[in-house]
Scaffold this motif. Structure first.
Motif, PDB file in Angstrom:
ATOM      1  N   UNK A 255       0.850  -1.182   0.000  1.00  0.00           N
ATOM      2  CA  UNK A 255       0.000   0.000   0.000  1.00  0.00           C
ATOM      3  C   UNK A 255       0.886   1.232   0.000  1.00  0.00           C
ATOM      4  N   UNK A 256       0.426   2.269  -0.702  1.00  0.00           N
ATOM      5  CA  UNK A 256       1.200   3.507  -0.783  1.00  0.00           C
ATOM      6  C   UNK A 256       0.308   4.697  -0.456  1.00  0.00           C
ATOM      7  N   UNK A 257       0.939   5.692   0.121  1.00  0.00           N
ATOM      8  CA  UNK A 257       0.292   6.962   0.420  1.00  0.00           C
ATOM      9  C   UNK A 257       1.108   8.046  -0.262  1.00  0.00           C
ATOM     10  N   UNK A 258       0.405   8.916  -0.962  1.00  0.00           N
ATOM     11  CA  UNK A 258       1.065  10.007  -1.674  1.00  0.00           C
ATOM     12  C   UNK A 258       0.673  11.312  -0.991  1.00  0.00           C
ATOM     13  N   UNK A 259       1.637  12.188  -0.838  1.00  0.00           N
ATOM     14  CA  UNK A 259       1.313  13.480  -0.260  1.00  0.00           C
ATOM     15  C   UNK A 259       2.543  14.320   0.010  1.00  0.00           C
TER      16      UNK A 259
ATOM     17  N   UNK B  88      -2.298   3.930  -3.716  1.00  0.00           N
ATOM     18  CA  UNK B  88      -2.012   2.788  -4.579  1.00  0.00           C
ATOM     19  C   UNK B  88      -2.019   1.507  -3.767  1.00  0.00           C
ATOM     20  N   UNK B  89      -2.534   0.443  -4.383  1.00  0.00           N
ATOM     21  CA  UNK B  89      -2.463  -0.910  -3.833  1.00  0.00           C
ATOM     22  C   UNK B  89      -1.849  -1.795  -4.909  1.00  0.00           C
ATOM     23  N   UNK B  90      -0.853  -2.563  -4.546  1.00  0.00           N
ATOM     24  CA  UNK B  90      -0.278  -3.540  -5.465  1.00  0.00           C
ATOM     25  C   UNK B  90      -0.328  -4.902  -4.799  1.00  0.00           C
ATOM     26  N   UNK B  91      -0.864  -5.862  -5.516  1.00  0.00           N
ATOM     27  CA  UNK B  91      -0.914  -7.243  -5.041  1.00  0.00           C
ATOM     28  C   UNK B  91      -0.121  -8.082  -6.017  1.00  0.00           C
ATOM     29  N   UNK B  92       0.796  -8.883  -5.490  1.00  0.00           N
ATOM     30  CA  UNK B  92       1.603  -9.713  -6.381  1.00  0.00           C
ATOM     31  C   UNK B  92       1.710 -11.128  -5.859  1.00  0.00           C
ATOM     32  N   UNK B  93       2.040 -12.005  -6.808  1.00  0.00           N
ATOM     33  CA  UNK B  93       2.381 -13.397  -6.513  1.00  0.00           C
ATOM     34  C   UNK B  93       3.828 -13.553  -6.975  1.00  0.00           C
TER      35      UNK B  93
ATOM     36  N   UNK C  40       3.861 -12.204 -11.101  1.00  0.00           N
ATOM     37  CA  UNK C  40       2.621 -11.565 -11.505  1.00  0.00           C
ATOM     38  C   UNK C  40       2.247 -10.499 -10.489  1.00  0.00           C
ATOM     39  N   UNK C  41       1.687  -9.391 -10.975  1.00  0.00           N
ATOM     40  CA  UNK C  41       1.220  -8.361 -10.059  1.00  0.00           C
ATOM     41  C   UNK C  41       0.092  -7.572 -10.692  1.00  0.00           C
ATOM     42  N   UNK C  42      -0.638  -6.894  -9.840  1.00  0.00           N
ATOM     43  CA  UNK C  42      -1.732  -6.033 -10.259  1.00  0.00           C
ATOM     44  C   UNK C  42      -1.666  -4.780  -9.386  1.00  0.00           C
ATOM     45  N   UNK C  43      -1.772  -3.610  -9.994  1.00  0.00           N
ATOM     46  CA  UNK C  43      -1.731  -2.354  -9.254  1.00  0.00           C
ATOM     47  C   UNK C  43      -3.016  -1.583  -9.490  1.00  0.00           C
ATOM     48  N   UNK C  44      -3.599  -1.130  -8.394  1.00  0.00           N
ATOM     49  CA  UNK C  44      -4.773  -0.268  -8.432  1.00  0.00           C
ATOM     50  C   UNK C  44      -4.308   1.139  -8.069  1.00  0.00           C
ATOM     51  N   UNK C  45      -4.425   2.067  -9.008  1.00  0.00           N
ATOM     52  CA  UNK C  45      -4.059   3.452  -8.790  1.00  0.00           C
ATOM     53  C   UNK C  45      -5.314   4.195  -8.355  1.00  0.00           C
ATOM     54  N   UNK C  46      -5.303   4.725  -7.152  1.00  0.00           N
ATOM     55  CA  UNK C  46      -6.467   5.397  -6.605  1.00  0.00           C
ATOM     56  C   UNK C  46      -6.492   6.890  -6.929  1.00  0.00           C
ATOM     57  N   UNK C  47      -5.559   7.345  -7.750  1.00  0.00           N
ATOM     58  CA  UNK C  47      -5.580   8.709  -8.246  1.00  0.00           C
ATOM     59  C   UNK C  47      -5.394   9.792  -7.216  1.00  0.00           C
TER      60      UNK C  47
END
Length: 121
Positions: A37-41, A103-108, A113-120
């Protein structure tokens, strides 16, 4: 603008119902997952950081504990536990604790393999 992130790992099983007979994902199987998980600011005045890493760690650990050593298909909202759906589920869990989640990134990792959800954010 800064982005800080933290990752945790968990183990879970799943299957992809609805796949044709003989499809490898149809059978129950497990993975080692890495959830980031990421926090931007901007740096908070007087605190000199974007967010306290301990808050990020607590939120991530609490989320991972709900998934660890579970059958993902049995978790409400994850009846079809693709990486994309798990990212969305994790984002909802974490965002209630950390509204500036970006941002959330889930990987195996064993499968690269990975998937990233950008929450903008």
């Amino acid at each position: 603008m800064f982005e800080i992130s933290k990752a945790v790992t968990f183990e879970a099983a799943h299957f992809m119902g609805g796949k044709p007979e003989g499809h490898p994902y149809r059978n129950l199987h497990g993975h080692s997952f890495r959830l980031e998980a990421a926090i931007k600011g901007r740096v908070k005045p007087g605190e000199e950081w974007v967010e306290d890493f301990s808050k990020l760690t607590e939120a991530l650990k609490a989320t991972a504990e709900k998934l660890d050593h579970s059958l993902l298909n049995e978790i409400d909202g994850l009846s079809v536990p693709t990486l994309e759906r798990i990212c969305l589920w994790a984002a909802r869990e974490i965002k209630s604790e950390l509204p500036r989640l970006s941002r959330i990134t889930l990987s195996r990792p064993s499968l690269n393999e990975s998937c990233t959800l950008d929450l903008g954010q």
